[in-house]
Motif scaffolding. Structure first.
Motif, PDB file in Angstrom:
ATOM      1  N   VAL A 126      55.730  22.956  70.347  1.00  0.00           N
ATOM      2  CA  VAL A 126      55.217  22.207  71.684  1.00  0.00           C
ATOM      3  C   VAL A 126      54.182  23.224  72.328  1.00  0.00           C
ATOM      4  O   VAL A 126      53.209  22.841  73.018  1.00  0.00           O
ATOM      5  CB  VAL A 126      56.513  22.206  72.695  1.00  0.00           C
ATOM      6  CG1 VAL A 126      56.087  21.861  74.010  1.00  0.00           C
ATOM      7  CG2 VAL A 126      57.479  21.031  71.974  1.00  0.00           C
ATOM      8  N   ASN A 127      54.496  24.544  72.276  1.00  0.00           N
ATOM      9  CA  ASN A 127      53.721  25.394  73.046  1.00  0.00           C
ATOM     10  C   ASN A 127      52.190  25.518  72.268  1.00  0.00           C
ATOM     11  O   ASN A 127      51.254  25.386  72.905  1.00  0.00           O
ATOM     12  CB  ASN A 127      54.038  26.956  73.096  1.00  0.00           C
ATOM     13  CG  ASN A 127      55.589  27.018  73.905  1.00  0.00           C
ATOM     14  OD1 ASN A 127      55.793  25.994  74.874  1.00  0.00           O
ATOM     15  ND2 ASN A 127      56.477  27.937  73.545  1.00  0.00           N
ATOM     16  N   ARG A 153      50.132  22.493  73.260  1.00  0.00           N
ATOM     17  CA  ARG A 153      49.754  22.751  74.556  1.00  0.00           C
ATOM     18  C   ARG A 153      48.516  23.737  74.316  1.00  0.00           C
ATOM     19  O   ARG A 153      47.365  23.266  75.241  1.00  0.00           O
ATOM     20  CB  ARG A 153      50.771  23.080  75.503  1.00  0.00           C
ATOM     21  CG  ARG A 153      51.738  21.994  75.779  1.00  0.00           C
ATOM     22  CD  ARG A 153      52.822  22.705  76.597  1.00  0.00           C
ATOM     23  NE  ARG A 153      53.915  21.788  76.897  1.00  0.00           N
ATOM     24  CZ  ARG A 153      55.010  22.045  77.607  1.00  0.00           C
ATOM     25  NH1 ARG A 153      55.402  23.139  77.809  1.00  0.00           N
ATOM     26  NH2 ARG A 153      56.122  21.366  77.804  1.00  0.00           N
ATOM     27  N   ASN A 162      57.075  13.816  73.792  1.00  0.00           N
ATOM     28  CA  ASN A 162      56.717  14.835  74.816  1.00  0.00           C
ATOM     29  C   ASN A 162      55.473  15.612  74.649  1.00  0.00           C
ATOM     30  O   ASN A 162      54.440  15.658  75.433  1.00  0.00           O
ATOM     31  CB  ASN A 162      57.887  15.641  75.027  1.00  0.00           C
ATOM     32  CG  ASN A 162      59.052  15.136  75.693  1.00  0.00           C
ATOM     33  OD1 ASN A 162      59.085  14.128  76.146  1.00  0.00           O
ATOM     34  ND2 ASN A 162      60.128  15.774  75.562  1.00  0.00           N
ATOM     35  N   ILE A 163      55.116  15.832  73.251  1.00  0.00           N
ATOM     36  CA  ILE A 163      53.957  16.584  72.952  1.00  0.00           C
ATOM     37  C   ILE A 163      52.877  15.592  72.971  1.00  0.00           C
ATOM     38  O   ILE A 163      51.695  16.004  73.474  1.00  0.00           O
ATOM     39  CB  ILE A 163      54.043  17.005  71.560  1.00  0.00           C
ATOM     40  CG1 ILE A 163      55.071  18.087  71.045  1.00  0.00           C
ATOM     41  CG2 ILE A 163      52.752  17.520  70.973  1.00  0.00           C
ATOM     42  CD1 ILE A 163      55.086  18.476  69.921  1.00  0.00           C
ATOM     43  N   ARG A 174      52.478  13.069  75.175  1.00  0.00           N
ATOM     44  CA  ARG A 174      52.290  12.968  76.770  1.00  0.00           C
ATOM     45  C   ARG A 174      51.627  14.123  77.074  1.00  0.00           C
ATOM     46  O   ARG A 174      50.641  13.914  77.980  1.00  0.00           O
ATOM     47  CB  ARG A 174      53.453  12.650  77.113  1.00  0.00           C
ATOM     48  CG  ARG A 174      53.617  12.406  78.760  1.00  0.00           C
ATOM     49  CD  ARG A 174      54.816  12.041  79.278  1.00  0.00           C
ATOM     50  NE  ARG A 174      55.740  13.072  79.310  1.00  0.00           N
ATOM     51  CZ  ARG A 174      56.775  13.345  78.690  1.00  0.00           C
ATOM     52  NH1 ARG A 174      57.118  12.077  77.883  1.00  0.00           N
ATOM     53  NH2 ARG A 174      57.439  14.172  78.904  1.00  0.00           N
ATOM     54  N   HIS A 175      52.055  15.422  76.723  1.00  0.00           N
ATOM     55  CA  HIS A 175      51.582  16.630  77.152  1.00  0.00           C
ATOM     56  C   HIS A 175      49.916  16.505  76.704  1.00  0.00           C
ATOM     57  O   HIS A 175      49.030  17.056  77.499  1.00  0.00           O
ATOM     58  CB  HIS A 175      51.887  17.690  76.765  1.00  0.00           C
ATOM     59  CG  HIS A 175      53.598  17.733  77.390  1.00  0.00           C
ATOM     60  ND1 HIS A 175      54.630  18.446  76.978  1.00  0.00           N
ATOM     61  CD2 HIS A 175      54.047  17.284  78.484  1.00  0.00           C
ATOM     62  CE1 HIS A 175      55.769  18.292  77.587  1.00  0.00           C
ATOM     63  NE2 HIS A 175      55.392  17.496  78.497  1.00  0.00           N
ATOM     64  N   GLU A 221      47.699  14.302  78.665  1.00  0.00           N
ATOM     65  CA  GLU A 221      47.350  14.916  79.983  1.00  0.00           C
ATOM     66  C   GLU A 221      46.481  15.805  80.114  1.00  0.00           C
ATOM     67  O   GLU A 221      45.461  16.162  81.045  1.00  0.00           O
ATOM     68  CB  GLU A 221      48.667  15.399  80.615  1.00  0.00           C
ATOM     69  CG  GLU A 221      49.672  14.276  80.967  1.00  0.00           C
ATOM     70  CD  GLU A 221      50.965  14.944  81.418  1.00  0.00           C
ATOM     71  OE1 GLU A 221      50.844  16.353  81.369  1.00  0.00           O
ATOM     72  OE2 GLU A 221      52.096  14.303  81.654  1.00  0.00           O
ATOM     73  N   LEU A 222      46.060  16.627  78.993  1.00  0.00           N
ATOM     74  CA  LEU A 222      45.256  17.908  79.013  1.00  0.00           C
ATOM     75  C   LEU A 222      43.905  17.548  78.381  1.00  0.00           C
ATOM     76  O   LEU A 222      42.878  17.976  79.084  1.00  0.00           O
ATOM     77  CB  LEU A 222      45.872  18.914  78.273  1.00  0.00           C
ATOM     78  CG  LEU A 222      46.945  19.660  78.430  1.00  0.00           C
ATOM     79  CD1 LEU A 222      47.660  20.661  77.495  1.00  0.00           C
ATOM     80  CD2 LEU A 222      46.661  20.576  79.739  1.00  0.00           C
TER      81      LEU A 222
END
Length: 287
Positions: free
Chosen positions: A95-96, A99, A278-279, A281-282, A285-286
């Protein structure tokens, strides 16, 4: 993964989920109960053993072995939970990394078509890794007695990583990114492969067979010998007592079996599909 409130005690006591070990052990518990009843009947009604019988001293063995079996089960459960928690940390790292990768690309890239590519491919890696780890063949690649026709060109996470790196290399060749930016993005992509390798290590390296088999045999023999000694003090009450002891010991082993492979489809396995969503979606967004 099962969602629950850890402070709601009564829901734990009176609710039986599909993952509860009680449901799985009911048939064996019935057999153990019948077996205990048979031993109690033989000792009390048929053989009519007295308090002076040496059979009563079998309970001394259980007292000595009780500490040993508790240590074995505690180590077994802790080892299985360590594998579950390491798998969770690996997906947290994914996840990190996703992002950070998306964050840097959102600033570096200027053309929309390049952003669209990474908007799809970064979460695509997480989605493919989730499916890869749920594949049964992934967990059998190190077994000596299983002959798998593995085509390494079809290792799906590697193929996604290769496509992403090829795109980054093309951006560098066309002077859309600098050499320093290439190195920075390469480090983020390398972490994807490192995480995949760590998850595969957990998936295809189960607890050693000898250790797992020994614990099962130990529990089985320990429970089967319980009625012989405790009939003298408990009488026919030995039946529910032995069944309950079997339920506790066998449940600990079943729980360890379930969580030692955190990438399956059991109720207590990691929600990798949800994390992958979730990844996605994140990243959207970025970028």
């Amino acid at each position: 993964m099962t969602s629950y409130n850890p402070k709601d005690w009564f829901s734990f006591i009176f609710h039986f989920s599909k993952a509860d070990t009680f449901r799985k052990l009911i048939p064996v518990m019935i057999i153990i109960g019948i077996y205990s009843a048979g031993i109690a009947y033989l000792e009390i009604e048929y053989w009519k053993l007295t308090e002076d019988s040496h059979v009563k001293n079998i309970s001394v063995m259980h007292g000595m072995l009780g500490f040993v079996i508790s240590l074995l089960l505690a180590y077994r459960t802790n080892t299985a939970y360590d594998r579950w928690w390491e798998g969770r940390k690996m997906w947290g790292s994914l996840v990190n990394s996703s992002r950070n990768f998306a964050l840097k690309l959102s600033v570096i890239l200027t053309e929309e078509k390049d952003k669209v590519f990474f908007r799809k491919m970064i979460p695509g890696y997480a989605s493919i890794l989730n499916k890869h780890l749920k594949d049964e063949e992934t967990g059998k690649q190190l077994f000596d007695d299983v002959d798998l026709e593995i085509d390494h060109h079809k290792h799906r996470p590697n193929q996604i990583a290769k496509i992403i790196f090829q795109k980054i290399q093309d951006l560098y060749s066309t002077n859309k990114i600098s050499g320093d930016q290439l190195i920075t993005l390469n480090n983020e992509l390398t972490s994807f492969t490192d995480i995949c390798g760590a998850c595969e290590r957990i998936k295809n390296t189960p607890i050693p067979y000898s250790y797992s088999a020994f614990i099962k045999k130990f529990i089985f023999i320990y429970v089967l010998t319980l009625p012989f000694g405790y009939v003298f003090t408990l009488g026919y009450f030995v039946i529910p007592v032995v069944v309950f002891i079997f339920y506790v010991l066998a449940s600990l082993e079943l729980i360890a079996e379930e969580i030692e492979d955190p990438f399956g489809t059991d109720a207590n396995d990691l929600p990798t599909q949800k994390i992958a969503e979730n990844i996605k979606r994140h990243v959207e967004e970025l970028i």
